[in-house]
Design an enzyme around this catalytic site. Structure first.
Site, PDB file in Angstrom:
ATOM      1  N   SER A 228       2.041 -10.201  14.019  1.00 47.28           N
ATOM      2  CA  SER A 228       2.303  -9.863  12.620  1.00 47.28           C
ATOM      3  C   SER A 228       1.692  -8.506  12.315  1.00 47.28           C
ATOM      4  CB  SER A 228       1.686 -10.918  11.691  1.00 47.28           C
ATOM      5  OG  SER A 228       0.282 -10.726  11.564  1.00 47.28           O
ATOM      6  N   ASP A 229       2.196  -7.846  11.277  1.00 50.40           N
ATOM      7  CA  ASP A 229       1.464  -6.678  10.783  1.00 50.40           C
ATOM      8  C   ASP A 229       0.275  -7.189   9.982  1.00 50.40           C
ATOM      9  OD1 ASP A 229       0.783  -4.037  10.266  1.00 50.40           O
ATOM     10  OD2 ASP A 229       2.827  -3.450   9.775  1.00 50.40           O
ATOM     11  N   TRP A 230      -0.617  -6.276   9.642  1.00 53.69           N
ATOM     12  CA  TRP A 230      -1.905  -6.654   9.043  1.00 53.69           C
ATOM     13  C   TRP A 230      -1.705  -7.554   7.819  1.00 53.69           C
ATOM     14  CZ3 TRP A 230      -6.962  -4.403  10.227  1.00 53.69           C
ATOM     15  CH2 TRP A 230      -7.974  -4.838   9.372  1.00 53.69           C
ATOM     16  N   GLY A 231      -2.093  -8.817   7.966  1.00 58.19           N
ATOM     17  CA  GLY A 231      -2.073  -9.746   6.837  1.00 58.19           C
ATOM     18  C   GLY A 231      -0.691 -10.171   6.385  1.00 58.19           C
TER      19      GLY A 231
END
Length: 774
Positions: free
Chosen positions: A300-303
Site C-alpha cells: 500500500s502507499d503510506w496509510g
C-alpha cells in the site's frame, strides 16, 4: 515436521509444473520466464510458511517507518511498540532506515529474538539517486536515452545497496498530463509508450539480472493506478476515467513493468469510479495478479488502507483491512490496520487463509529472491558503504545524464553556444548560485547544498579574461525553517514583495554582453503534495525578468523546474531558453557544458508546455472530437483567448545544428493483422555541428471501434549524426504497435486505414499511409 515438508515437495513440483504449463497453453502472454515461479524458491517459501502461526503471517504483511521521516503523516505508534513487534517477528519490512549500522542493529533484533528469524526487507524512496543525485525523473526522461536511464538507476541501486537498503519505491510510471500536479516531476510525462520503455529501463537498472546480486535492489512500479489523472491536478484527488481509457492510457506502463519482472507494485491513493485503488479487486487481483500472471508483492502507499475510511469506502480500519486484503493489497505501509484486524477477520471468515497465505508467500518470495534468508546481513558492509557511495565515477555519470537531459527550447538569434572567451557575462537570478535547488525533491540522502551551481559551472568553464558579474536579484522563497532542514513537509513561503535586489541585477546586466538568468521553481515546489494553480514564475521573478530585458535583450533563460511551466511572456521576448529541470549533483557543470558548446543539446520534451495554465490537462495524443479545431470559426473545439496547441509540444527540442527529414518510405502499403511493414526515412544533419537527434515515429488509427488519438508515439531512435552526414533510419510497424483495448474488451488489431509520421517532435509533418487487412 521434516517428514511432512519432504513428502509434499514432489506434489508441489508437479503442481508448479502443471500450473506453468497450463498458463502457457491457455494464454501465451503469461509465458514470461521472468515471472514464472522458481520451483526451488517456492519449496523454500512453502517450508517457511508451514512453520508460521497466524500472528507471524500477519506480521510479514506489516511495514513500519523506522523513525519520523516526512514521507507521510506522522506515525501514531511509538518506538517501544515497534521494538516489541520486531522481537516477536511480527514485522515484515522497515522503511526510512538509512545506514548499514542502523540496519544491522534492526535486523539483529529480529534475528536474536524472534522465533522463526525471518529477516526484514528494508525500503527507502530512492527516486533519482541515493547520495549521488541524478536529474529528476521527468528531466532525465527528456534525454530519451534508455541506456543512460538504465545506467543511472543501476548506480542508484549500487549506492542504496551499499547503504544496507534493498528495496526502492521507484519508478513512478503514472501517465501525467497535468502540469498543476506536483508529482509530475517523478515520472516520464504524458505518453504511455514513453512511460513504458523508460519505466522498464529504470526497473532493469535497479534490479539488474538477478536480485540476489549485491549491487541490485527490488524496484516498485507505482502508483497502481490512475494517480496522475487526479481531478484539477490536486494531489490525492478523485480520478474519473472510463474503462477503455484505463486500459489504453494508464495501464500499459504497468503491464510493461509486470512483464519486465518488477519485484513489487504500490497501489495509489486515488479512487477510480468510486473505488479506492487500495481496495480495487479488479485492478489488483483480476488484472495484475490474474490476467497478467504477475507473482510479486503489492504494497500500500503510506496509510492508504486506513485512508479508505476518509474516502467513505470503509466503516473503520477493520473494514478497510477486509476490503484491502480481499482486493489483493499484500503489505500494509503504516496504517496499523492489518496487524490489528486480520486475525479477527480470519476467525470471522471475512478473509480466507488462502488469501492470507498468498500475501505472505509474496513477501517471503521477495526475501528469498534478495538472498536475505541465506544471509540477513548481506547488505551490511561498512567498507562498501564507504567506497561505493558518491564516487568520482558516479559523479561523472551524473554529469553525463544531466547534460543529456537539457532541452533547448529557443535559440532565435543563435545566441548559444557562448564563446568561452566572451568578454563579460552577467549571471543573475535566485537560482544562479543556488547549490540546493538543483537536487530537486525526493533527493534521498543527497546532502544539502551539495550540487554544483550554475555560477560555479560558468566560472570553471570560461577563460581567465572573462568578466563575470553575479547578482541574485531577488529571493524566490522566504525560509520557514533553518537552512538544511528537511523541507518535504513544510509549506513554502514565496517572496512576493522584496524587490530591493533587482536594481543591482539591472546594473550588472547593463555591463554584460550576455545575461544568464536562472529562474524557475524551488526544489520543493514540485513533488508530493505540491499542486499549484499558477504554473508561472512565482514571487517577483517576472518583475526581475522584465527589468533585465529592458536593459539587455541578450538573455539566456536557464530554467530550473520540475513541471511544465507557463513561460509564454519569456518565449515571446527572450531569444534563448534552456530547459534545465533539476539536474542533480553535477547540475552547474552540465549546464556549462551546453551553454558553451562542449555538448550539443539533444533533449526532447516528455511533456507539452502550455500557453496558459487554463489549457491543463494538456497532451499531444488527444482525441479529435466531432468538431476539430478551426481557426476561422468559433463553434469548434478550441479557445477564444489562447491557442489550443502547446507552446512547446511533446517531443520538441532544438539543437545547435539542423536536421532535415526526407524520403519516408514503406516497403508495402498494406499488411495483414499479424504482419509488419518496414519503414525507412533519411535524416540529414545540414548544419555545421555534430549532433544527436531523437527520430520519432507516430501513428494514427483513422477509424476504430472506439475513437482513437490524433497521434500516438510508437517508437523512437536516438542517434548521432555528424555534420553533413545522412543516415537512413528504420522502423518496423507490427501488430503489437497497432493493437489497442477495443470495444470487445480485449487487446486486438482492427483492420482499416492508418497514417504514419516520422520527425523530430509530435508536430511531425512527414507523412505516409497504410492499410491493415484481415
Amino acid at each position: 515436521m521434516k517428514k511432512q515438508t519432504l513428502s509434499i515437495i514432489p506434489i508441489l513440483l508437479i503442481a508448479v509444473f502443471l500450473y506453468s504449463f497450463k498458463k502457457f497453453i491457455i494464454d501465451e502472454k503469461h509465458a514470461n520466464p521472468i515471472n514464472e515461479l522458481d520451483a526451488r524458491i517456492e519449496r523454500k517459501v512453502d517450508s517457511v510458511l508451514a512453520l508460521m502461526d497466524v500472528n507471524e503471517k500477519v506480521g510479514q504483511l506489516v511495514q513500519y517507518s523506522g523513525k519520523w521521516n516526512a514521507t507521510g503523516p506522522s506515525s501514531s505508534k511509538g518506538d517501544q511498540y515497534k521494538l516489541d513487534k520486531l522481537k516477536k517477528g511480527e514485522v515484515g519490512s522497515m522503511l526510512n532506515i538509512t545506514s548499514v549500522a542502523t540496519i544491522r542493529e534492526t535486523q539483529k533484533i529480529v534475528m536474536d529474538h524472534s522465533r522463526l528469524k525471518i529477516p526484514l526487507v528494508f525500503a527507502y524512496d530512492v527516486i533519482h539517486g541515493y547520495k549521488t543525485i541524478f536529474p529528476i525523473p521527468l528531466g532525465e526522461s527528456a534525454s530519451w536515452d534508455l541506456d543512460l536511464i538504465k545506467k543511472t538507476a543501476s548506480i542508484a541501486a549500487k549506492e542504496t545497496a551499499a547503504s544496507g537498503i534493498n528495496w526502492t519505491f521507484a519508478p513512478m510510471i503514472d501517465v501525467s498530463r497535468d502540469a498543476r500536479w506536483g508529482r509530475i516531476m517523478e515520472g516520464a510525462g504524458e505518453d504511455p509508450y514513453l512511460n513504458s520503455v523508460i519505466g522498464v529501463a529504470r526497473i532493469q537498472g535497479f534490479q539488474g539480472d538477478d536480485l540476489a546480486q549485491l549491487n541490485t535492489i527490488a524496484a516498485c512500479a507505482k502508483h497502481f493506478a490512475g494517480y496522475g489523472f487526479a481531478e484539477a491536478g490536486r494531489d490525492y484527488n478523485t480520478v474519473n476515467i472510463g474503462e477503455y481509457e484505463l486500459h489504453n492510457t494508464i495501464l500499459p506502463p504497468f503491464k510493461a513493468a509486470a512483464k519486465a519482472g518488477v519485484a513489487t507494485f504500490m497501489n495509489s491513493f486515488n479512487e477510480i469510479d468510486g473505488i479506492p485503488s487500495t481496495g480495487n479487486k479488479m485492478l489488483q487481483r483480476d488484472v495484475l495478479k490474474g490476467d497478467w500472471g504477475w507473482n510479486g508483492l503489492v504494497v500500500s502507499d503510506w496509510g492508504s488502507i486506513g485512508e479508505m475510511e476518509a474516502h467513505g469506502y470503509a466503516i473503520d480500519k477493520k473494514h478497510a483491512s477486509e476490503i484491502a486484503l480481499n482486493a489483493g493489497s499484500d503489505m500494509d505501509m503504516e496504517s496499523y490496520a492489518y496487524e490489528a484486524h486480520l486475525e479477527t477477520l480470519l476467525t470471522e471468515n471475512k478473509i480466507t487463509m488462502a488469501q492470507l497465505d498468498d500475501a505472505v508467500k509474496r513477501v517471503l518470495r521477495l526475501k528469498f529472491e534478495l538472498g536475505l534468508f541465506d544471509d540477513p546481513y548481506k547488505y551490511c558492509d561498512e567498507e562498501r558503504e564507504k567506497n561505493d557511495v558518491y564516487t568520482k565515477e558516479h559523479l561523472a555519470i551524473a554529469r553525463d545524464g544531466a547534460k543529456k537531459s537539457i532541452v533547448l527550447l529557443k535559440n532565435e538569434t543563435e545566441l548559444l553556444p557562448l564563446s568561452k572567451n566572451i568578454k563579460s557575462i552577467a549571471v543573475i537570478g535566485p537560482l544562479a548560485d543556488n547549490k540546493d535547488a538543483p537536487l530537486g525533491n525526493w533527493r534521498a540522502k543527497g546532502t544539502y547544498n551539495s550540487a554544483v551551481s550554475l555560477l560555479e559551472g560558468v566560472k570553471s568553464t570560461v577563460g581567465k579574461n572573462t568578466k563575470i558579474y553575479y547578482e541574485k536579484g531577488a529571493d524566490l522563497t522566504i525560509p520557514t525553517v533553518k537552512p538544511g532542514d528537511n523541507q518535504f513537509s513544510h509549506p513554502l513561503k514565496f517572496n512576493d514583495r522584496d524587490t530591493s535586489g533587482i536594481s543591482a541585477a539591472v546594473e550588472a546586466a547593463k555591463k554584460a554582453e550576455v545575461v544568464l538568468l536562472a529562474i524557475g521553481e524551488d526544489a520543493y515546489q514540485t513533488g508530493e503534495g505540491r499542486s499549484q494553480t499558477n504554473i508561472g514564475f512565482l514571487g517577483v521573478q517576472q518583475q526581475l525578468l522584465e527589468a533585465i530585458y529592458k536593459v539587455n535583450k541578450n538573455i539566456v533563460i536557464v530554467l530550473m523546474n520540475g513541471r511544465p511551466m507557463d513561460i509564454s511572456w519569456a518565449s515571446n521576448h527572450v531569444p534563448s531558453i534552456l530547459e534545465c529541470w533539476f539536474l542533480g549533483s553535477e547540475s552547474g557543470n552540465a549546464m556549462a557544458d551546453v551553454l558553451f558548446g562542449d555538448y550539443n543539446p539533444s533533449g526532447k520534451l516528455p511533456v507539452s508546455f502550455p500557453h496558459n495554465v487554463g489549457q491543463e490537462p494538456l497532451y499531444y495524443n488527444q482525441k479529435n472530437t466531432g468538431r476539430p479545431y478551426n481557426l476561422k470559426h468559433v463553434t469548434y473545439s478550441g479557445y477564444i483567448d489562447t491557442p489550443k496547441t502547446a507552446l512547446y509540444p511533446f517531443g520538441f527540442g532544438l539543437s545547435y545544428t539542423t536536421f532535415e527529414y526526407k524520403n519516408l518510405k514503406l516497403d508495402k502499403n498494406d499488411m495483414p493483422k499479424n504482419g509488419n511493414i518496414k519503414v525507412s526515412v533519411e535524416v540529414s544533419n545540414i548544419g555545421t555541428r555534430d549532433g544527436e537527434e531523437v527520430i520519432q515515429l507516430y501513428i494514427r488509427d483513422l477509424v476504430g471501434s472506439l475513437t482513437r488519438p490524433v497521434k500516438e508515439l510508437k517508437g523512437f531512435k536516438k542517434t548521432m549524426i555528424k555534420a553533413g552526414e545522412t543516415k537512413t533510419i528504420h522502423f518496423i510497424i507490427n501488430a503489437e504497435m497497432l493493437q489497442f483495448y477495443t470495444v470487445n474488451k480485449k487487446w486486438e488489431v482492427e483492420p482499416g486505414d492508418f497514417n504514419l509520421w516520422v520527425g523530430g517532435d509530435s508536430n511531425a509533418t512527414l507523412k505516409a499511409s497504410f492499410m491493415v487487412t484481415e
